[in-house]
Design a protein around this motif. Structure first.
Motif, PDB file in Angstrom:
ATOM      1  N   THR A  31      23.388  56.254  41.762  1.00  0.00           N
ATOM      2  CA  THR A  31      24.695  56.248  41.084  1.00  0.00           C
ATOM      3  C   THR A  31      25.796  55.817  42.056  1.00  0.00           C
ATOM      4  OG1 THR A  31      24.504  58.638  41.361  1.00  0.00           O
ATOM      5  CG2 THR A  31      24.405  57.793  39.114  1.00  0.00           C
ATOM      6  N   ARG A  36      29.825  51.903  43.412  1.00  0.00           N
ATOM      7  CA  ARG A  36      30.428  50.991  44.401  1.00  0.00           C
ATOM      8  C   ARG A  36      30.466  49.572  43.845  1.00  0.00           C
ATOM      9  NH1 ARG A  36      28.327  54.703  48.018  1.00  0.00           N
ATOM     10  NH2 ARG A  36      26.223  53.845  48.005  1.00  0.00           N
ATOM     11  N   GLY A  57      35.331  63.053  46.571  1.00  0.00           N
ATOM     12  CA  GLY A  57      35.183  63.883  45.371  1.00  0.00           C
ATOM     13  C   GLY A  57      34.001  63.422  44.529  1.00  0.00           C
ATOM     14  N   GLY A  85      20.963  60.371  44.289  1.00  0.00           N
ATOM     15  CA  GLY A  85      22.380  60.725  44.149  1.00  0.00           C
ATOM     16  C   GLY A  85      22.738  61.195  42.747  1.00  0.00           C
ATOM     17  N   ARG A  88      24.015  65.462  40.413  1.00  0.00           N
ATOM     18  CA  ARG A  88      24.732  66.100  41.523  1.00  0.00           C
ATOM     19  C   ARG A  88      25.375  67.412  41.096  1.00  0.00           C
ATOM     20  NH1 ARG A  88      25.743  61.147  44.712  1.00  0.00           N
ATOM     21  NH2 ARG A  88      26.473  61.712  46.779  1.00  0.00           N
ATOM     22  N   GLN A  92      25.017  67.755  34.971  1.00  0.00           N
ATOM     23  CA  GLN A  92      24.325  66.453  35.028  1.00  0.00           C
ATOM     24  C   GLN A  92      22.818  66.645  34.877  1.00  0.00           C
ATOM     25  OE1 GLN A  92      25.377  64.009  38.450  1.00  0.00           O
ATOM     26  NE2 GLN A  92      27.557  64.398  38.169  1.00  0.00           N
TER      27      GLN A  92
HETATM   28  P1  AMP Z   1      26.294  58.273  47.404  1.00  0.00           P
HETATM   29  O1  AMP Z   1      26.167  56.792  47.622  1.00  0.00           O
HETATM   30  O2  AMP Z   1      25.184  58.846  46.608  1.00  0.00           O
HETATM   31  O3  AMP Z   1      26.558  59.012  48.679  1.00  0.00           O
HETATM   32  O4  AMP Z   1      27.597  58.467  46.514  1.00  0.00           O
HETATM   33  C1  AMP Z   1      28.877  58.051  46.955  1.00  0.00           C
HETATM   34  C2  AMP Z   1      29.937  58.679  46.088  1.00  0.00           C
HETATM   35  O5  AMP Z   1      29.797  58.241  44.742  1.00  0.00           O
HETATM   36  C3  AMP Z   1      29.909  60.184  46.011  1.00  0.00           C
HETATM   37  O6  AMP Z   1      30.550  60.804  47.101  1.00  0.00           O
HETATM   38  C4  AMP Z   1      30.658  60.429  44.702  1.00  0.00           C
HETATM   39  O7  AMP Z   1      32.021  60.258  44.856  1.00  0.00           O
HETATM   40  C5  AMP Z   1      30.153  59.284  43.837  1.00  0.00           C
HETATM   41  N1  AMP Z   1      28.925  59.668  43.114  1.00  0.00           N
HETATM   42  C6  AMP Z   1      27.697  59.167  43.265  1.00  0.00           C
HETATM   43  N2  AMP Z   1      26.813  59.752  42.452  1.00  0.00           N
HETATM   44  C7  AMP Z   1      27.502  60.676  41.768  1.00  0.00           C
HETATM   45  C8  AMP Z   1      27.152  61.630  40.784  1.00  0.00           C
HETATM   46  N3  AMP Z   1      25.889  61.768  40.360  1.00  0.00           N
HETATM   47  N4  AMP Z   1      28.134  62.427  40.289  1.00  0.00           N
HETATM   48  C9  AMP Z   1      29.409  62.323  40.712  1.00  0.00           C
HETATM   49  N5  AMP Z   1      29.799  61.450  41.635  1.00  0.00           N
HETATM   50  C10 AMP Z   1      28.863  60.626  42.174  1.00  0.00           C
END
Ligand code: AMP
Length: 298
Positions: A31, A36, A57, A85, A88, A92
């Motif tokens: 995710t 991104r 956040g 990811g 979280r 969810q």
């Molecule tokens: P990651 O690449 O998994 O470290 O995610 C980077 C950022 O994306 C996280 O710090 C959140 O801000 C957002 N994000 C990714 N996955 C989620 C999720 N399942 N729920 C909420 N925010 C997410």
């Protein structure tokens, strides 16, 4: 195979997911990556997420659940997927359960990569350095300040998932402090023990919970020696798991073999203890005898 990789930022979820994708040909659904990409493309969701992400956040549950619900409908996700990811938060996870239930799909396992928090900052800094060296743009959230916030979010909102999946007997914990190679090997071993690497997607192997328990125990061991003996311990479970697809007589035989092997160490220990006790008793007898003889003589 449908798998969730769970762990704090920098625990190696992305790295391990890629290795699993490479080996098993199933898709990685990250995710974070999707958000991104959406931010880079300037979509409304991406723009909303960009600021939240930069501040460490969490993007609202309904947004990420919507993304995943659409994504698992894609043809390349039919064969299976690795969620990296996501989920979280507990809502969810509940939404995912509901999505899978409606599609009559089963989650094979949730692999938690357990790491020492003290190592995470160094890992995230290394990731930023490597990204820079490749000439790519460094993630806005790979800074010490944002990492602290992301860790706090992990502790309060994501860590409850450990209990959530453990209660549902889906959780397997792997020592994420081992080398990348070791962690991959351990995950593959666990998945094999579960029968998750076999193409029977809708069947629950008869002894899956047993295999899961064995794998869980062994996954926690960190030393090489322990890992080797763990591999042996997982063997009967694997055999029994395999047996689930065989005729009833073979399943019975596999179960019997698994039981027998599982009992062996205990039986050996009991035998050893009995021998030791007998030796001690003889020694005591001997000592008594010689004491008596000594008394008689004197
Ligand atoms: P990651 O690449 O998994 O470290 O995610 C980077 C950022 O994306 C996280 O710090 C959140 O801000 C957002 N994000 C990714 N996955 C989620 C999720 N399942 N729920 C909420 N925010 C997410």
């Amino acid at each position: 195979m449908r798998l969730i990789l769970l762990g704090p930022p920098g625990s190696g979820k992305g790295t391990q997911a890629q290795r699993l994708v490479h080996r098993h040909g199933i898709v990685q659904l990250s995710t974070g990556e999707m958000l991104r990409a959406a931010a880079a493309a300037g979509t409304p969701v991406g723009l909303q997420a960009k600021e939240i992400m930069a501040n460490g956040g969490l993007v609202p549950d309904e947004v990420v659940v919507g993304i995943i619900a659409d994504r698992i409908e894609e043809p390349d996700a039919k064969k299976g997927f690795i969620l990296d990811g996501f989920p979280r938060t507990v809502p969810q996870a509940e939404a995912l359960d509901e999505l899978l239930r409606k599609k009559h799909l089963k989650l094979d396992a949730v692999v938690e990569l357990r790491v020492n928090e003290s190592a995470l900052l160094a890992r995230v800094e290394k990731r930023a350095e490597e990204t820079r060296a490749r000439g790519e743009e460094v993630r806005l959230d790979d800074t010490p300040e944002v990492l602290t916030k992301r860790l706090a979010q992990y502790r309060s909102l994501t860590e409850p998932l450990i209990h959530y999946y453990s209660e549902r007997r889906k959780l397997l914990t792997v020592d994420g402090m081992m080398t990348i190679e070791h962690v991959t090997r351990e995950i593959n071993r666990i998945l094999t023990a579960l029968g998750a690497l076999e193409p029977k997607e809708h069947e629950e192997p008869e002894s899956a919970s047993k295999a899961s328990r064995t794998a869980k125990k062994t996954a926690k061991r960190t030393t090489r020696k322990a890992a080797e003996s763990a591999s042996l311990a997982a063997k009967p479970a694997r055999k029994a798991a395999k047996g689930a697809s065989k005729p009833a007589s073979k399943v019975k035989a596999a179960k019997k073999a698994a039981k027998k092997t599982a009992k062996q160490p205990a039986r050996k220990t009991v035998k050893k203890a009995a021998r030791r006790a007998a030796r001690a008793a003889n020694a005591r007898k001997g000592a008594k005898g010689s004491k008596k003889a000594h008394e008689k003589a004197s």
